[in-house]
Design a protein around this motif. Sequence first.
Motif, PDB file in Angstrom:
ATOM      1  N   PHE A 214      42.179  31.979  33.185  1.00 33.78           N
ATOM      2  CA  PHE A 214      41.125  32.590  32.392  1.00 33.78           C
ATOM      3  C   PHE A 214      39.997  33.106  33.270  1.00 33.78           C
ATOM      4  N   GLY A 215      40.035  32.795  34.548  1.00 36.67           N
ATOM      5  CA  GLY A 215      39.106  33.365  35.503  1.00 36.67           C
ATOM      6  C   GLY A 215      37.658  32.944  35.324  1.00 36.67           C
ATOM      7  N   SER A 216      37.420  31.758  34.835  1.00 38.38           N
ATOM      8  CA  SER A 216      36.056  31.294  34.665  1.00 38.38           C
ATOM      9  C   SER A 216      35.505  30.879  36.028  1.00 38.38           C
TER      10      SER A 216
ATOM     11  N   ILE B 249      28.094  38.770  34.317  1.00 32.44           N
ATOM     12  CA  ILE B 249      28.641  38.869  35.668  1.00 32.44           C
ATOM     13  C   ILE B 249      30.150  39.016  35.513  1.00 32.44           C
ATOM     14  N   SER B 250      30.693  40.103  36.052  1.00 24.06           N
ATOM     15  CA  SER B 250      32.142  40.349  35.958  1.00 24.06           C
ATOM     16  C   SER B 250      32.735  40.430  37.355  1.00 24.06           C
ATOM     17  N   VAL B 251      33.928  39.896  37.500  1.00 29.45           N
ATOM     18  CA  VAL B 251      34.653  39.943  38.771  1.00 29.45           C
ATOM     19  C   VAL B 251      36.034  40.526  38.493  1.00 29.45           C
ATOM     20  N   THR B 252      36.416  41.549  39.259  1.00 23.81           N
ATOM     21  CA  THR B 252      37.708  42.195  39.096  1.00 23.81           C
ATOM     22  C   THR B 252      38.605  41.848  40.285  1.00 23.81           C
ATOM     23  N   HIS B 253      39.788  41.342  39.973  1.00 26.23           N
ATOM     24  CA  HIS B 253      40.786  41.020  41.000  1.00 26.23           C
ATOM     25  C   HIS B 253      41.925  42.016  40.869  1.00 26.23           C
TER      26      HIS B 253
ATOM     27  N   MET C 263      45.895  43.654  37.636  1.00 26.90           N
ATOM     28  CA  MET C 263      44.441  43.598  37.633  1.00 26.90           C
ATOM     29  C   MET C 263      44.010  42.522  36.652  1.00 26.90           C
ATOM     30  N   ARG C 264      43.065  41.729  37.083  1.00 29.53           N
ATOM     31  CA  ARG C 264      42.556  40.642  36.259  1.00 29.53           C
ATOM     32  C   ARG C 264      41.041  40.700  36.306  1.00 29.53           C
ATOM     33  N   LYS C 265      40.419  40.596  35.174  1.00 27.07           N
ATOM     34  CA  LYS C 265      38.960  40.639  35.132  1.00 27.07           C
ATOM     35  C   LYS C 265      38.451  39.370  34.474  1.00 27.07           C
ATOM     36  N   SER C 266      37.470  38.745  35.114  1.00 31.17           N
ATOM     37  CA  SER C 266      36.856  37.564  34.525  1.00 31.17           C
ATOM     38  C   SER C 266      35.357  37.803  34.451  1.00 31.17           C
ATOM     39  N   SER C 267      34.741  37.273  33.419  1.00 29.78           N
ATOM     40  CA  SER C 267      33.303  37.486  33.290  1.00 29.78           C
ATOM     41  C   SER C 267      32.640  36.301  32.614  1.00 29.78           C
TER      42      SER C 267
END
Length: 149
Positions: free
Chosen positions: A44-46, A83-87, A107-111
């Motif tokens: 979930f990219g937290s 705050i978003s982070v894109t992998h 591509m995975r984005k967590s925010s």
Amino acid sequence: MSKDSNKGGFGDLMHSMNEFFHERPMKGMLQSIDEFFTSSANPFGSFPVELSEADDHYLVTAELPGVNREQIQLDVFPQYITISVTHKEIYSEENEKHQTIRRKQSMRKSSRTVSFPRTVNEKNVKASYKDGLLSVKVNKESGKRIQIE
């Protein structure tokens, strides 16, 4: 039936529930869930974010180990910050003739969104990123005090 015998039912239930959540298997499971949501490997990219307050500003910090500055996006509004982070990952496989035979891109984005207790001045924001720690200083919006005639 005495008053005391009826009182014990709910108290005993609460005591049993308390023991249940603090015994090893359940405590271990709850701790694992916490670790899962704060670890960098969760799907979930937290990521951990903290909000602290000074007299004239708020300081938002986020732990982003292994993230490049270019992967971070900040959106600041009067009531909150996101705050978003894109992998992005690109995988390609080549044959002996150096021809690409398989290419995969994911591509995975967590925010994370943090609400401010009071309105802020979204035009006066300073952000820095060093050693995996993002720091964002957001000035509070100052109101105007008026005299009553």
